[in-house]
Design an enzyme around this catalytic site. Sequence first.
Site, PDB file in Angstrom:
ATOM      1  N   PHE A 138       0.854  -1.185   0.000  1.00 27.03           N
ATOM      2  CA  PHE A 138       0.000   0.000   0.000  1.00 27.03           C
ATOM      3  C   PHE A 138       0.889   1.233   0.000  1.00 27.03           C
ATOM      4  CE2 PHE A 138      -2.581   3.392   1.735  1.00 27.03           C
ATOM      5  CZ  PHE A 138      -3.788   3.218   1.067  1.00 27.03           C
ATOM      6  N   ASP A 223       9.262   2.819   1.621  1.00 27.06           N
ATOM      7  CA  ASP A 223       8.046   3.514   2.040  1.00 27.06           C
ATOM      8  C   ASP A 223       7.942   3.357   3.555  1.00 27.06           C
ATOM      9  OD1 ASP A 223       5.478   4.179   2.830  1.00 27.06           O
ATOM     10  OD2 ASP A 223       4.516   3.342   1.050  1.00 27.06           O
ATOM     11  N   LYS A 252       2.297  10.254   8.062  1.00 25.42           N
ATOM     12  CA  LYS A 252       1.683   9.826   9.314  1.00 25.42           C
ATOM     13  C   LYS A 252       2.321  10.496  10.521  1.00 25.42           C
ATOM     14  CE  LYS A 252      -0.317   5.456   7.666  1.00 25.42           C
ATOM     15  NZ  LYS A 252      -1.732   5.810   7.835  1.00 25.42           N
TER      16      LYS A 252
END
Length: 403
Positions: A138, A223, A252
């Site tokens: 993702f 990532d 985040k």
Amino acid sequence: MISVVSKTLYEKVMVPTYSPAAIIPVEGKGARCWDQNGTEYIDFAGGIAVNALGHCHPALVDALTRQANRLWHTSNVFANEPAIRLAQALTNVSFADRVFFSNSGAEANEAAFKLARRYGITTGGSEKYEIVANTNSFHGRSLFTVSVAGQPKYSEGFGPPIEGIRHVPLNDVDALEAAVSHRTCAVVVEPIVGESGVLPAEQAYLQRARELCDKHGALLIFDEVQTGMGRLGTLFAYEHFGVVPDVMTLAKAIGCGFPLAATLVKEEFAGHLGRGTHGSTFGGNPLACAVGEAALQLINQPDVLDGVRMRHSRLVSALKALGTRYGLFSDVRGLGLLIGCVLSPAWKGKAGDVVNRCLEHGLMVLQAGADVVRLAPSLVIEEDEIDEGLTRLAIAAMTLQRS
């Protein structure tokens, strides 16, 4: 006419891309939240690994307030002090030399993938544009990032996917070796695949990815949107695995809830995104970067990072015992405070039910696919909050066992 702010109003006025819980949180402090009715919840979800310092940390509130009274926005027509300071701080504590700021993980990854393509085509010709990624990964919700992720449920129905993406299973070294070639401009990896089950990469797989990128002149992209900023007990996940990428993406927890993301790049590759090749109106916003600077200073402390490992041990041992006692979990995996509780065969496919039952008993948790309950609490969650959350999880498990 003023409407009552409720889930019913949400369903009337919002585009239906989400299906949020029935409750609406209105206040948070540390690892606790309260909804519109004043009901208290222990937060083991952390805003999906975002609230690394809990809710409304005083130092972050102070940093935001001070900057809000000085300068909000100028765009990237002008530089601003918080962005410059944060960029220097990030390069001081990482492998990187340059930083591009944006607002979300998808944007950070979009910049990384565009950089990789431009680098590949510039150095290797028009055919060097392939990106090798993992199945069921993702990387965001833009068309480019869902194409890289290799999950059809996110990419189908939007026309042809981006070309030149090759997918291999995580930790399958043979498949990786077969996929990487002179046409590869980048290999992208999540050190822990979060959304699809909290699956850690193996050090040997990451090391082989590093070697193949070096051999074929490709960029290694990590990532770290979910694993960065202390989540694993090291400031960045690449430090835990001992494999250094060329590009790393953060989001985040870098803003601890304030929208902020960054693409970190080694000097020799940064120039391939030169003036005019990429941009962001809000990227590097003074408010976001002021919060990010304060968050980095707080997280990058030995007591915080050591505390993550201590909290991991406390949680995992209790979760394993709880899972065995109530027949709920068959395994507990993950690193640091990114933990996946694998549901037992009797509960397979029912992660959503477990999440909802926990919420009914005052505990916020997440799911990672249909078979895994995911925990990503604050890095500084107090011991009594951990224990209270585990008590509520046990009550939820007991009621599930009886249902």
